[in-house]
Every structure is written in C-alpha cells, then in structure tokens.
Motif scaffolding. Structure first.
Motif, mmCIF file in Angstrom:
data_model
loop_
_atom_site.group_PDB
_atom_site.id
_atom_site.type_symbol
_atom_site.label_atom_id
_atom_site.label_comp_id
_atom_site.label_asym_id
_atom_site.label_seq_id
_atom_site.Cartn_x
_atom_site.Cartn_y
_atom_site.Cartn_z
ATOM 1 N N PRO A 45 -10.152 0.569 1.408
ATOM 2 C CA PRO A 45 -9.795 1.992 1.478
ATOM 3 C C PRO A 45 -8.950 2.284 2.719
ATOM 4 O O PRO A 45 -9.324 1.931 3.841
ATOM 5 C CB PRO A 45 -11.145 2.703 1.541
ATOM 6 C CG PRO A 45 -12.121 1.722 0.944
ATOM 7 C CD PRO A 45 -11.617 0.364 1.323
ATOM 8 N N ASP A 68 -4.520 2.765 -0.939
ATOM 9 C CA ASP A 68 -5.054 1.795 -1.898
ATOM 10 C C ASP A 68 -5.030 2.346 -3.311
ATOM 11 O O ASP A 68 -4.781 1.624 -4.280
ATOM 12 C CB ASP A 68 -6.464 1.376 -1.493
ATOM 13 C CG ASP A 68 -7.393 2.567 -1.343
ATOM 14 O OD1 ASP A 68 -8.425 2.626 -2.039
ATOM 15 O OD2 ASP A 68 -7.089 3.460 -0.525
ATOM 16 N N GLU A 69 -5.261 3.659 -3.468
ATOM 17 C CA GLU A 69 -5.216 4.252 -4.802
ATOM 18 C C GLU A 69 -3.797 4.308 -5.344
ATOM 19 O O GLU A 69 -3.568 4.077 -6.546
ATOM 20 C CB GLU A 69 -5.835 5.651 -4.759
ATOM 21 C CG GLU A 69 -7.333 5.658 -4.457
ATOM 22 C CD GLU A 69 -7.894 7.072 -4.428
ATOM 23 O OE1 GLU A 69 -7.101 8.026 -4.513
ATOM 24 O OE2 GLU A 69 -9.132 7.206 -4.322
ATOM 25 N N ARG A 119 -4.581 8.345 -0.122
ATOM 26 C CA ARG A 119 -5.185 7.017 -0.176
ATOM 27 C C ARG A 119 -4.133 5.999 -0.598
ATOM 28 O O ARG A 119 -3.681 5.969 -1.753
ATOM 29 C CB ARG A 119 -6.357 7.025 -1.150
ATOM 30 C CG ARG A 119 -7.582 7.780 -0.665
ATOM 31 C CD ARG A 119 -8.398 6.926 0.298
ATOM 32 N NE ARG A 119 -8.900 5.729 -0.364
ATOM 33 C CZ ARG A 119 -10.062 5.680 -1.035
ATOM 34 N NH1 ARG A 119 -10.831 6.754 -1.111
ATOM 35 N NH2 ARG A 119 -10.457 4.554 -1.599
ATOM 36 N N ASP A 121 -2.503 2.411 -8.790
ATOM 37 C CA ASP A 121 -1.794 3.080 -9.889
ATOM 38 C C ASP A 121 -0.471 2.377 -10.189
ATOM 39 O O ASP A 121 -0.086 2.207 -11.353
ATOM 40 C CB ASP A 121 -1.555 4.542 -9.515
ATOM 41 C CG ASP A 121 -0.912 5.322 -10.640
ATOM 42 O OD1 ASP A 121 -1.599 5.601 -11.644
ATOM 43 O OD2 ASP A 121 0.291 5.631 -10.527
#
Length: 446
Positions: free
Chosen positions: A329, A304-305, A302, A309
């Motif tokens: 996403p 976007d994740e 992912r 972070d």
C-alpha cells in the motif's frame, strides 16, 4: 516622443526643479542677510542718537565711523506730530503702527516705505515723549538683489540647457541597448528568424532584460523546432495506417464479389489500422499538449490501486502474457489518471516485447513502480533514445506503436517531480523504473 527624448526631458526637468529651488533659497538667504545688516545698522544708529527733551530742540546723531550713513531722522509725538532736523523737509510716513509705538503701546518695529520714489527701510522705536524714526535707503540692497536675480537667472538657464544637452548624451548611451533590443524585436517580428540574439551583456536592469529576452528567444526557437519536428514525425507516422485503411477500403469498394474470408481479412486489417490510428492520434494530442493546458490539481491517491487497475486493463489486451504483481500500500500526491496512463504505457511496452507465455513482473514499493519483461532487452545503441518522441528501434519498426508511449511516461514522471529510467536486466529482458514524488500521507488517509 521617443524614449530617449523623454529621458533627456526628465533629466532637464529634474535639474530645472533643483536649480529653481537652489536659486530661490540663495536669493532669500542673501536678501535676508542684506536686510538684516541694514536693520542692525539702523538699530546701532538709533542707540547713538542724542535727543534733547522733545519739543525744545532736536538732538543730533554722532557721526558714524569711517563716514558710514547716518540715516534720516524724524520724531513722532503721541498725537502724531512730527519733528525733523533743520533742513530735512520731507516727512516720513506715519501709520497707526507708528503711533502705537509713539504712545508706548508697542515695541520697536521695522517697515519698508517709499518716499519720493526712494525705497526706504524705517526703524520706529519708542523714546521719552514719543517715538524716534530712523530711515535708510535700500537702493544699494535692491541693486545687489537685482544683480543677484540676473546672475541666478543666467546661471540657472545655462545649467538647465547644459543638463538637457548632457541628458541627451547620457540617454543616447544608456538607451542604446534598449534601442538594439527594439531593433532585434522588430527584425524578428518581420522575418520570423528566432535564431537572432540581442547579446546585451551586464548585470544591470538592461543587461538582465537582454539576457531574459535571449532566453525567451531560445525557448521559442526550441518550441518552434519541436513543433516542426512533431508535425514532420506525425505526418510520417500517420501516413502508413491511413494508406493501409485507404487500400483496404478501396479493395472492398472495387471488388464487391470478394469471398467472405477475403472480405473479413480486409475488414480486420482496416479495423486494426484504425485502432492503431486512433491510439496514435491520442498520443499525438497528449504530446502536442506539452503542458500548455492547465494540469488537474494534485490529490492523494493509492498508487498500488492505480497500478492494479492498469495491469487488469493490459491483461485483457494481452491474454497470452502473464503479469506477476508485487505491491505494498502506497499513497502519493498527483493526478491519478496521468499516472495510470504512464503505467499502462510501461505495461503495454513490456507486453509487446515479451514472448508468448512470458511473464511481466510488476513491483510497487514506496513511490516507485518497476516493470520488468523477459524479452530481448534494449540494444545499447538504442538505450539513450528510448524516451525520445517518435523514436523506434530498428527491431521495433515492424511492431505496432507510434514511438510516443515512453515519451509520455517521461513527461508524467517529470510532472510528478520524479523520473523514469530504463536498463537491461542482468539475466535478460528490460527493466523500467517509474519514480514519483514521495508519499506524504498515511495509507489509511485515502
């Protein structure tokens, strides 16, 4: 043995095999033709032979046309008895096969015999009461074959010698480019001069080899220049933090009676320089790797994740900067840690150039990450160079950094089949766009 000599020897050997094969074929063909002619002559003469009843008187042979050879006659009875014309006292040899013809047990046969040192061709065919043997000498045939063997031997030997000579000439011409290639390789190995080129033209195998060799030399030369530039730039960049750390350590060592504020200031400066030095060493290791180590296998993750972070990490380092994140996403294929490093570098660069209390805008859409700051922007003269290793604009030389962060971003983008661009926003600030390969997975698959 040199390659040129091996080529000439191979050509001579190939010609020798061909010459021997053709010579043997020609010899067998001529030999069979001559012997067939003799056999036809014996057969014709045997048909013309007039025989009286066996045992009463011997028949005669009609004279051949134009004085041709009449042949040597002998009658063989079923019991093995022989009869020859008057005056012919030398008997032809009779074996079991001839007796079988005389008894009517087999048909006519041809055989080679030797009588009184003369090579004869003998036809034995059945006649009433026995068998007729008609013989002709093969001396003319043997002499012709002997001359043919000598001629083939001489011609074959001359052909092989000529092939060897031509092989040397041809190999000298054909192998000359390879010799030049070997000479250049030896010269480069002895001098280390990677600027030399072979310069072999052509589209054949040797031409392609020379072209690829020159391309390899160009790549090695470029790599060597990059290595030297990296060493020079690294030594330059390392000199300042190392000198600062040494100065502060020497200050603390020589002046143990410094006041606590002065000691704390020296330690803080040394610590900051050590952190900068650590970051610089990390970037140097990253740049020096230059794809020489195998990359981790790509996996779906992912994007976007990963960006979220990275934003959280940079926020902790720059508490006075606010980060505005807009994302959707997105799933991409690649190495998440490498992309995290690239995004962190973009965010860190944007935070350094943002004024206190400024906002860094981050947008994730599809396989693209856009980072925009509201700082002074990029000078047009610096814009073409921002992704070069160790490049630092004049206005950036007073800020922390090594000049490697954006170069690492560009490499990560290339590793993932994408690109990174930099531009100035119309209303101020700089905008960086990192584009990765297309998303190949539905969001729910990760």
């Amino acid at each position: 043995m040199s390659f040129r000599a091996r080529v000439a020897l191979a050509a001579a050997a190939a010609v020798a095999v061909a010459v021997v094969g053709i010579s043997i074929g020609a010899y067998v063909l001529v030999r069979d033709s001559l012997r067939d002619e003799v056999d036809r002559s014996l057969s014709q003469r045997s048909v013309r032979t007039e025989l009286a009843p066996f045992g009463r008187r011997f028949g005669t042979i009609r004279p051949p046309a134009f004085g041709g050879a009449a042949g040597y006659l002998q009658l063989v009875g079923a019991d093995g008895a022989t009869l020859r014309p008057p005056g012919d006292d030398v008997p032809l040899p009779v074996d079991d096969a001839d007796l079988a013809v005389a008894r009517g047990e087999s048909g006519a046969r041809y055989a080679d015999v030797e009588v009184d040192g003369i090579h004869l061709r003998v036809l034995t065919r059945p006649v009433p009461g026995g068998a007729l043997q008609l013989a002709r000498p093969l001396e003319e045939v043997d002499a012709s074959l002997s001359r043919l063997r000598a001629a083939l031997l001489v011609a074959g030997g001359a052909g092989i010698a000529l092939a060897a000579l031509l092989g040397l000439v041809v190999s000298r011409t054909a192998v000359a480019p390879l010799g030049r290639l070997a000479d250049e390789a030896e010269a480069i190995g002895a001098t280390g001069d990677l600027t030399r080129r072979v310069g072999i033209a052509g589209t054949d195998e040797i031409g392609r080899l020379g072209h690829r060799f020159d391309e390899m030399l160009a790549a090695l030369e470029s790599s060597e220049l990059a290595r030297r530039q990296l060493v020079a730039d690294a030594s330059h960049e390392l000199r300042t933090p190392i000198a600062t750390v040494r100065t502060n350590v020497d200050l603390l060592a020589r002046h143990p009676d410094l006041s606590p504020p002065e000691r704390d200031a020296a330690l803080e400066t040394a610590r900051a320089q050590l952190e900068e030095l650590s970051a610089l060493v990390t970037d140097l290791v990253e740049v020096a790797r230059d794809g020489s180590e195998p990359a981790a296998p790509p996996e779906a993750f992912r994007l976007d994740e990963v960006v979220g972070d990275a934003v959280g990490r940079v926020e902790r380092a720059y508490p006075a900067i606010r980060f505005s994140v807009e994302h959707e996403p997105t799933v991409v294929d690649g190495v998440a840690d490498r992309v995290h490093r690239a995004v962190s570098n973009l965010l860190d660069n944007a935070a350094k150039w943002s004024p206190e209390g400024g906002v860094v805008e981050v947008r994730v859409r599809g396989a693209e990450v856009v980072v925009r700051d509201h700082g002074p922007g990029i000078d047009p003269d610096d814009l073409p160079h921002v992704f070069e290793r160790f490049y630092r604009a004049p206005t950036a030389r007073s800020t922390p950094g090594s000049g490697l962060g954006l170069a690492i971003v560009q490499r990560v983008a290339a590793e993932h089949g994408g690109a990174v661009t930099a531009e100035n926003a119309a209303d101020g600030g700089a905008r960086f766009a990192l584009r990765l390969g297309p998303a190949d997975h539905p969001v729910g698959s990760v």
